[in-house]
Design a protein around this motif. Structure first.
Motif: not given
Length: 145
Positions: A46-47, A50, A53-54, A57, A125, A128-129, A132-133
């Motif tokens: 998940a990390a 994330g 994704a960050w 973005h 999670t 969710i991640a 987001l990606l």
């Protein structure tokens, strides 16, 4: 990715996880053991999603940079696959945790329940991640600011 598809995979996971306890206990005479390694690995995945994704973005939405088409497709496919698998895992661990309700919590049943519940949260999670990606991979239209 539709919420219905993710929900369907989670429900399949719940049923499978709930059935795993009695079926494997009857077959092997021992229920599967959940260690802390499983939820920690899921949190690591998940990390990683994330962070991807960050970065995506920031690259596409904030700085307006372009990436190669195959890179965007790879990230999108990764996001969708991880969303489905994360839902399946979250449901599976949740179903397994539910299967331990009603047992004496002073035995290993309590450990299995807690660790399975933590793994279910870690699987959530991942979903969710991954979402987001997937959202970060969207391409803005030229008229959007």
């Amino acid at each position: 990715m539709s919420g219905g598809a993710i929900t369907a995979w989670a429900v399949i996971g719940i049923v499978g996880g709930w059935l795993a306890h009695p079926v494997l206990e009857a077959w092997r005479r021992v229920a599967p053991v959940i260690t802390w390694a499983q939820p920690m690995l899921l949190l690591l995945i998940a990390a990683t999603l994330g962070v991807t994704a960050w970065v995506t973005h920031r690259q596409l939405q904030v700085r307006g940079e372009r990436i190669e088409a195959h890179q965007a497709v790879n990230r999108l496919v990764l996001a969708r696959a991880c969303a489905l698998v994360g839902a399946l895992l979250a449901g599976g661990y949740l179903g397994y945790a539910i299967s331990w309700l009603g047992y004496d919590m002073s035995t290993t049943a309590g450990d299995r329940l807690v660790r399975s519940a933590v793994a279910a949260v870690a699987g959530t999670t991942i979903v969710i991640a991954a979402r987001l990606l997937e959202h970060a991979c969207r391409v803005r239209k030229p008229d959007e600011n």
